[in-house]
Design a protein around this motif. Structure first.
Motif, mmCIF file in Angstrom:
data_model
loop_
_atom_site.group_PDB
_atom_site.id
_atom_site.type_symbol
_atom_site.label_atom_id
_atom_site.label_comp_id
_atom_site.label_asym_id
_atom_site.label_seq_id
_atom_site.Cartn_x
_atom_site.Cartn_y
_atom_site.Cartn_z
ATOM 1 N N ASN A 269 0.860 -1.177 0.000
ATOM 2 C CA ASN A 269 0.000 0.000 0.000
ATOM 3 C C ASN A 269 0.899 1.230 0.000
ATOM 4 O O ASN A 269 2.118 1.126 0.129
ATOM 5 N N GLY A 271 1.249 3.741 2.055
ATOM 6 C CA GLY A 271 1.658 4.384 3.296
ATOM 7 C C GLY A 271 3.170 4.465 3.408
ATOM 8 O O GLY A 271 3.883 3.526 3.039
ATOM 9 N N ARG A 334 -0.091 6.523 12.645
ATOM 10 C CA ARG A 334 0.308 6.128 11.292
ATOM 11 C C ARG A 334 -0.888 5.589 10.521
ATOM 12 O O ARG A 334 -1.048 5.859 9.334
ATOM 13 N N TYR A 338 -2.529 7.349 7.143
ATOM 14 C CA TYR A 338 -2.670 6.639 5.870
ATOM 15 C C TYR A 338 -4.117 6.675 5.381
ATOM 16 O O TYR A 338 -4.387 7.013 4.213
#
Length: 459
Positions: A269, A271, A334, A338
């Motif tokens: 992904n 992030g 986090r 994201y």
């Protein structure tokens, strides 16, 4: 006498493993608990693979360990690992038990072990990694890991002096571990989204570790992750040996360079934390013995374990789970960052609840005020459901973060939360839960999917 106790512990624990196999129990460290209770020095005597790669750090160690294991399996190598058990000493003991013979000799040549930072004193006395990778060091739960300096002290003391260190060069705290050990650094090049200062509530690296002057940053990703320098004494972040370059979030690719070699690697992904995980995995594979090109090929089919992140189109909406470790302000920040960066309208269920707190000990809720709930104060986050034993605490924290009252719904029981979602066509639904609530979180996830599918048939 100790060796006799070891064999009794070994055979009793193997019997427990056999029984658990019949009953189809997987993720438990009970055999290791039993073995160590019978023989406290069980880890001293149990056979171990010749090559041991340890992976630790505040965030990302489970993902990195599983990605390395999956990459090796692509090459037909099935290393000993503790992916189905815990990352403390009893989980390590269970993992070693599974791949030893009747007399306790190891059947494997290599082990990939995720190791909890606090468990180092109980593990490293007997288990000596050839390679030790540290993903990062952040402030964690006050009751578990206190402050970063405390955890860094444990790692410095107990990681073997001859272990080869793989360290995050963009983390000024973990990059300074074991200064006399051989090492290599990984990092990510400057990104368009970088800042020159931290906007997060937590930044544990404000002061120069050499002269105590205030640090300056050339670029910051989040918290203290980035590139820093001291204008007083000249101290600065180390230069990465393995560098993530030109990440492409849309195509989910990142280029990793090392000594003039450059290869594209897949991203699970977009992030930034996942970019670091990917570069860390590539570095570990390289140090194990693969070229960058070989590592890139091995990682093509690797994905983040489903309990950490999964996404599925159900009816007219997309339903995703997002791991956000309870009591961990940085981990949840986090995850919030994201999700809030993704396009489109969203609904959220927050249930990062330590279910054990209700019976065994009192949770310190100060982590909520270190966590960046402000990242959820966005126009495209239309609805947030807070639920479980900390639901009202989440409600208060969201209000303090400026989230409008009308966007927040409190539901007492987690399993009832999916009933309160709107399931607006084309939106994304994210369910945040932690390691203590995996089973319940999966039930909430499945109920959400079921309702979404039914509503999709009617729309």
């Amino acid at each position: 006498m100790n060796k006799f106790r070891f064999y009794i512990a070994l055979w009793m624990a193997k019997l427990a493993l056999f029984t658990m196999g019949i009953l189809k129990y997987k993720g438990t460290n009970f055999p290791g608990q039993l073995a160590i209770k019978i023989c406290p020095e069980f880890l001293r005597y149990i056979g171990k693979p010749e090559r041991i790669i340890g992976i630790t750090g505040t965030n990302g160690k489970t993902t990195v360990a599983n990605m390395v294991i999956d990459s090796l399996r692509e090459d037909g190598i099935y290393p000993l690992n503790n992916s189905y058990g815990s990352n403390i000493h009893t989980g390590i003991a269970t993992a070693l038990l599974k791949d030893t013979g009747f007399w306790g000799k190891s059947k494997k040549e290599m082990a990939i072990l995720e190791i909890d930072e606090r468990a180092m004193p109980l593990i490293m006395t007997y288990v000596k990694p050839e390679i030790m990778a540290v993903t990062n060091l952040f402030r964690d739960s006050m009751k578990r890991n206190a402050h970063t300096e405390y955890i860094a002290g444990i790692l410095d003391k107990y990681i073997p002096d001859d272990a080869y260190m793989i360290l995050n060069g963009d983390d000024i705290i973990s990059s300074r571990l074991k200064p006399d050990n051989d090492r290599v650094y990984f990092g990510i090049e400057s990104l368009p989204t970088d800042l020159d200062h931290s906007i997060n509530l937590i930044n544990d690296a404000r002061i120069c570790p050499e002269c105590s002057h205030r640090l300056s940053y050339t670029n910051v990703r989040y918290h203290h992750i980035g590139r820093c320098y001291c204008s007083n004494c000249g101290f600065r972040s180390p230069e990465p040996d393995f560098l993530g370059e030109t990440p492409d979030v849309d195509s989910k690719r990142i280029t990793i360079s090392h000594k003039g070699m450059k290869y594209e690697f897949p991203l699970n992904n977009g992030g930034i934390h996942n970019m670091y995980n990917t570069v860390c995995v590539a570095t570990i594979l390289y140090k194990i013995g693969y070229s960058l090109k070989e590592a890139a090929n091995l990682m093509k089919n690797v994905s983040v374990v489903g309990s950490r992140f999964s996404s599925e189109k159900c009816g007219q909406v997309t339903v995703s789970n997002q791991m956000a470790k309870e009591n961990n302000a940085v981990g949840s920040s986090r995850a919030f960052d994201y999700i809030s960066s993704l396009p489109g309208d969203k609904e959220l269920i927050l249930m990062m609840n330590c279910l054990g707190d209700q019976e065994h000990w009192s949770e310190n809720t100060c982590w909520l005020y270190d966590c960046d709930f402000e990242l959820l104060n966005k126009d495209d986050i239309k609805h947030i459901i807070v639920t479980g034993p900390r639901g009202k605490d989440y409600h208060l924290r969201l209000l303090m973060a400026g989230v409008p009252e009308e966007k927040i719904t409190w539901v007492e029981k987690e399993i009832d939360a999916p009933n309160k979602l709107s399931y607006t066509p084309a939106e994304s639904i994210f369910i945040f839960f932690g390691t203590d609530s995996l089973v319940l979180g999966n039930k909430v996830m499945e109920k959400t999917k079921e309702i979404a599918r039914k509503k999709g048939e009617l729309q």
